[in-house]
Motif scaffolding. Structure first.
Motif, PDB file in Angstrom:
ATOM      1  N   GLY A 625      21.580  95.836   1.607  1.00  0.00           N
ATOM      2  CA  GLY A 625      22.455  97.802   0.879  1.00  0.00           C
ATOM      3  C   GLY A 625      21.790  98.252   2.552  1.00  0.00           C
ATOM      4  O   GLY A 625      22.435  99.539   2.634  1.00  0.00           O
ATOM      5  N   LYS A 626      20.828  97.908   3.057  1.00  0.00           N
ATOM      6  CA  LYS A 626      20.401  98.519   4.071  1.00  0.00           C
ATOM      7  C   LYS A 626      21.584  98.710   5.993  1.00  0.00           C
ATOM      8  O   LYS A 626      22.236  99.639   5.964  1.00  0.00           O
ATOM      9  CB  LYS A 626      18.636  98.317   5.004  1.00  0.00           C
ATOM     10  N   ASN A 627      22.464  97.414   5.385  1.00  0.00           N
ATOM     11  CA  ASN A 627      23.385  96.766   6.506  1.00  0.00           C
ATOM     12  C   ASN A 627      23.039  97.926   7.748  1.00  0.00           C
ATOM     13  O   ASN A 627      23.945  98.370   7.714  1.00  0.00           O
ATOM     14  CB  ASN A 627      24.335  97.809   5.760  1.00  0.00           C
ATOM     15  N   ARG A 628      22.355  97.399   8.393  1.00  0.00           N
ATOM     16  CA  ARG A 628      22.452  98.176   9.552  1.00  0.00           C
ATOM     17  C   ARG A 628      23.094  98.195  11.207  1.00  0.00           C
ATOM     18  O   ARG A 628      23.534  98.829  11.866  1.00  0.00           O
ATOM     19  CB  ARG A 628      20.597  97.963  10.677  1.00  0.00           C
ATOM     20  N   SER A 629      23.826  97.191  10.678  1.00  0.00           N
ATOM     21  CA  SER A 629      24.547  96.440  12.506  1.00  0.00           C
ATOM     22  C   SER A 629      25.972  95.871  11.774  1.00  0.00           C
ATOM     23  O   SER A 629      25.776  94.731  10.385  1.00  0.00           O
ATOM     24  CB  SER A 629      24.034  95.339  12.857  1.00  0.00           C
ATOM     25  N   GLY A 630      27.178  96.423  11.682  1.00  0.00           N
ATOM     26  CA  GLY A 630      28.204  95.758  11.142  1.00  0.00           C
ATOM     27  C   GLY A 630      28.566  94.354  11.595  1.00  0.00           C
ATOM     28  O   GLY A 630      27.484  93.928  12.245  1.00  0.00           O
ATOM     29  N   LYS A 631      29.291  93.621  10.212  1.00  0.00           N
ATOM     30  CA  LYS A 631      29.528  92.629  10.718  1.00  0.00           C
ATOM     31  C   LYS A 631      30.897  92.001  11.338  1.00  0.00           C
ATOM     32  O   LYS A 631      31.821  92.442  10.654  1.00  0.00           O
ATOM     33  CB  LYS A 631      29.205  90.920   9.072  1.00  0.00           C
ATOM     34  N   ILE A 632      31.291  91.010  12.116  1.00  0.00           N
ATOM     35  CA  ILE A 632      32.239  90.393  12.936  1.00  0.00           C
ATOM     36  C   ILE A 632      32.710  88.917  13.129  1.00  0.00           C
ATOM     37  O   ILE A 632      31.718  88.269  13.328  1.00  0.00           O
ATOM     38  CB  ILE A 632      32.596  91.081  13.736  1.00  0.00           C
ATOM     39  N   PHE A 633      33.812  88.552  12.832  1.00  0.00           N
ATOM     40  CA  PHE A 633      33.686  87.289  13.271  1.00  0.00           C
ATOM     41  C   PHE A 633      34.570  86.974  14.346  1.00  0.00           C
ATOM     42  O   PHE A 633      35.514  87.724  14.151  1.00  0.00           O
ATOM     43  CB  PHE A 633      34.766  86.446  11.780  1.00  0.00           C
ATOM     44  N   ILE A 634      34.582  86.528  14.905  1.00  0.00           N
ATOM     45  CA  ILE A 634      35.874  86.135  16.258  1.00  0.00           C
ATOM     46  C   ILE A 634      36.996  84.998  16.230  1.00  0.00           C
ATOM     47  O   ILE A 634      36.125  84.320  15.609  1.00  0.00           O
ATOM     48  CB  ILE A 634      34.629  85.791  17.826  1.00  0.00           C
TER      49      ILE A 634
END
Ligand code: ATP
Length: 794
Positions: A625-634
């Motif tokens: 739940g802290k989700n400190r950094s966004g997640k991406i796929f390239i």
């Protein structure tokens, strides 16, 4: 390879407790190094500790030595400075401090140190390793450690990473942070340029570099400065003022509306007297210039690391852990370096010792030696700077009979460094008395309109920071009408051609080369200078414009990740360009910390997508739940016909079941970038000059050896073997006696490869790229640090 990594992970041998330290002045990219060392260490089964506040943490111990977990370093890639702190520790300079440090390490079971810092920090590390046997014996003697602790910690492993904005370490082309700092400088000087040109002012810009002129020299090249002052090349005490006046006045007389002078903090004259910005300003005022001083100061250290520093710190951090695992007491401590494109290990002691000899040489007034010691490219770059800024005074003209007509053409999609490369090739050639002709709007412009324009000094002098193409570019090829192309080559009596562009530029060169039998007029030296964001030209691992693109992409992805992080449950699939070349996607994945990268080289199937969703789910759970950094796929635009960007985003969204959702983000043509990055400007300069040298030397050889008249020279072309050594300087090498070549960077070398060889043996024609997938290593490192490799190997 992936297999050997798995082997190493499974083996219990050499597992260590590693401490990572950032020390000395902070540098952008240090955080990326902390992330890479931590994750690679954990991946290989080691424990990794942060040592806070440089060596202070080692001396004080306690809470200042803390174990790091995988999640602790999430989101660090884009953050400037160092989150574990840095300091200049006085205690560590003392023996008692190092004894205390030894105790803290042994009592925590730490047996390896990865130190990221400048030459001072690495000197301290080396001294510590040398003293270690005595220190640990002393601790045993005093009863502070047990016999067992003594036995298991008899040897200390040290690995160095050079983190410093000065780029002052010998044995490496670049230190972590140097290009971010240069990026900051050129951005600010570009702002100053606008006001300087508006008011017709002069600016003296003071940059960092007390003992090393790298920032001064490279910013001089990248900002099109009139004059620079750096410690390794001090001007004469008696006439520097006159020389400065002459150069600046000459440029003004030629029509330049602004004057830029770069002064390194440590600038001196040849009698070692400091040269201050105020003195430089006074000289410029004497020649009537409205002059201001700008001291850039600490902004040069700050901010997010540029794409290259993220890459450098990441791959070097992973290699540092491997070096720790491979170390034995007999192997001297290594420092992880980079030569051109290749990550190499150098003996730390020698690199540090050589670095110290530079300041000794300066103090002894042996400036030639100081310049040579820096590294070969430093001296070449200095010469390059002079050839575009100072050699326009008429004293470098070649004899009338050796003057050439050099043509430049841009072919393919625009990228950011076309103009800087054209500027440098033009200024360098004009200084020698050659004439330079721009073929406008590509081969279509030549074929349809005979569009050729002679370039003068004032036409190009301010193209150092402009993106796009001032002379026009498109994808047309000479084969559209080879006869007309030959006609214009004959009419303008071209002696050499530089084709700047991507895969079409490469194709155009091949076509001209192949047409030589039918049109002997093409028997002139021709060089393709690769410039494309896709970096898909065979014969090179780097293309102009690709670095600008990667900087643009890293900024774009940072923004997307921030959005993803703010909305807590969102994942983005970012679609990047590159055609059938996965270079951009792989590099972007590495420097943005993408969870997964999809490229044409690695086919996507249901299993890969499923594994990646598993990784994503696990990452969300770990975040708690802290989700400190966004997640991406390239996702590369042509990675798969079936698994498109939209489809992958839809599958992720569906699998999220309310726990997470997904969106797509497509930066599109923004990826071509705007103003060229510092790396692209600097490389545009050195590669363009090497192209000119190639053309010149090949031509001069023709004239001297074959004794041809100018007209005969246009009909026949002889190439002498001797040219191979004289054609280029420095690290470069001509690898075949052919005169239609692609200039490139391959491994640790600048190379000239015959286009015929590349076309016939090294090109994947259907996929429009080289057969050598030199970026595959980036995917392995990316997967290792995102956790994707762990999912696959368990
Ligand atoms: P920068 O290039 O940013 O100046 P640096 O690593 O060269 O970085 P220094 O201040 O020279 O910066 O060194 C950093 C720290 O490394 C020092 O504060 C000290 O703790 C340690 N150190 C440097 N030189 C030595 C030495 N000769 N012996 C022991 N420790 C040293």
């Amino acid at each position: 390879s992936q297999e050997s990594i798995v082997e190493q992970v499974k083996s219990e041998e050499g597992k260590k407790k590693i401490a990572i330290i950032t020390s000395g002045g902070d540098a952008p990219g240090m955080n990326a190094a902390v992330r890479a060392v931590t994750r690679a260490g954990i991946f290989y089964g080691c424990k990794v500790y942060a040592c806070y506040e440089g060596y202070t943490g080692l001396v004080k111990g306690g809470d200042m030595l803390k174990e790091l977990q995988w999640q602790d370093v999430r989101g660090l890639l884009s953050i400037g400075g160092t989150i574990i702190g840095t300091a200049r520790s006085k205690e560590f300079r003392e023996r008692w401090g190092r004894l205390q440090a030894c105790y803290n390490m042994v009592s925590n079971g730490i047996d390896a140190l990865v130190v990221c810092g400048g030459d001072g920090s690495l000197t301290g590390a080396d001294l510590f390793r040398n003293e270690w046997p005595e220190l640990i014996k002393e601790l045993l003697g005093e009863g502070k450690i047990t016999k067992e602790q003594y036995e298991t910690h008899r040897n200390l492993t040290i690995v160095g990473l050079v983190g410093s904005i000065d780029n002052d370490m010998c044995g490496t082309d670049s230190t972590i942070g140097a290009y971010s700092s240069l990026e900051r400088i050129i951005e600010l000087v570009d702002y100053i340029d606008a006001t300087a040109a508006s008011h017709s002012r002069a600016f003296v810009v003071e940059v960092m570099g007390r003992h090393c002129g790298w920032l001064g020299l490279m910013s001089g090249i990248a900002t099109g400065a009139d004059y620079i002052f750096i410690p390794e090349r001090p001007p004469s005490e008696t006439n520097w003022k006159d020389d400065l006046k002459k150069v600046c006045l000459r440029h003004r007389e030629k029509g330049r509306r602004k004057t830029t002078v770069i002064v390194a903090e440590g600038a001196i004259d040849d009698q070692l007297n400091p040269i201050t910005s105020e003195e430089v300003k006074d000289v410029l005022v004497e020649i009537g210039l409205d002059t201001r001083i700008t001291r850039l100061g600490h902004v040069q250290r700050g901010g997010a690391p540029c794409a290259f520093d993220r890459f450098l710190a990441t791959v070097q951090g992973v290699d540092a852990v491997r070096a720790v695992l491979e170390s034995t007491p007999a192997i001297p401590s290594p420092v992880i370096s980079i030569l051109e494109n290749k990550i190499v290990r150098q003996p730390l002691v020698e690199s540090v010792a050589q670095t110290k000899t530079v300041s000794d040489a300066i103090e002894a007034k042996d400036f030639d030696k100081a310049l040579k010691l820096r590294d070969q490219e430093f001296a070449t770059s200095y010469e390059s700077f002079l050839s575009v800024s100072k050699y326009d005074d008429g004293s470098y003209l070649v004899p009338e009979s050796s003057r050439l007509n050099i043509a430049i053409i841009h072919v393919g999609a625009p990228t950011s460094a076309l103009n800087p490369a054209t500027r440098v090739a033009t200024l360098n050639s004009l200084a020698k008395g050659h004439r330079v002709f721009a073929i406008r709007n590509g081969f279509a412009g030549l074929i349809r309109h005979g569009a050729v324009r002679e370039l003068n000094w004032i036409d190009v002098e301010d193209w150092h920071n402009t993106g796009g193409s001032e002379i026009g570019t498109n994808r047309s090829l000479p084969s559209d009408d080879m006869g007309t192309v030959a006609y214009y080559f004959q009419q303008y009596k071209f002696d050499g051609l530089i084709i700047i562009g991507g895969f079409e530029a490469f194709t155009a060169l091949y076509q001209l080369d192949a047409a030589r039998a039918q049109y002997p007029i093409f028997n002139i030296p021709m060089c393709c200078l690769p410039a494309t964001v896709s970096n898909n030209v065979p014969g090179t691992e780097y293309s102009l414009g690709s670095d600008t693109c990667l900087n643009t992409l890293s900024g774009y992805c940072d923004a997307v990740k921030q959005s993803a992080s703010a909305s807590r449950r969102r994942t983005f699939v970012v679609e990047v360009q590159g055609g059938y070349s996965g270079y951009l996607a792989s590099y972007a994945g590495l420097i943005t910390g993408a969870l997964a990268v999809y490229t044409p080289e690695n086919p996507i199937n249901l299993q890969t997508v499923q594994e990646d969703i598993e990784l994503l789910t696990r990452t969300y759970e770990e975040d708690d739940g802290k989700n400190r950094s966004g997640k991406i796929f390239i996702h590369n635009e042509k990675a798969s016909k079936v698994y498109t960007t939209d489809l992958i985003a839809a599958i992720i969204g569906e699998a999220g079941k309310g726990r997470f959702e997904s969106r797509t983000a497509v930066p599109g043509h923004v990826q071509q970038g705007k103003s060229p990055s510092s790396i692209d400007r600097v490389n545009a300069c050195r590669l363009a000059i090497k192209c000119c040298n190639f053309i010149e030397d090949a031509n001069f050889q023709v004239k001297h050896n074959a004794n041809l008249s100018a007209d005969e020279r246009h009909l026949r072309f002889f190439y002498d073997d001797g040219v191979k050594t004289s054609a280029v300087s420095g690290k470069s090498s001509v690898i075949d006696d052919n005169t239609s070549v692609v200039i490139g960077i391959q491994g640790s070398e600048v190379t000239f490869t015959p286009v015929k060889q590349l076309w016939e043996k090294e090109t994947h024609h259907k996929w429009r790229k080289g057969k050598n997938v030199h970026w595959e290593q980036l995917n392995i490192v990316s997967d290792l640090l995102s956790g994707r490799l762990s999912i696959r190997t368990t």
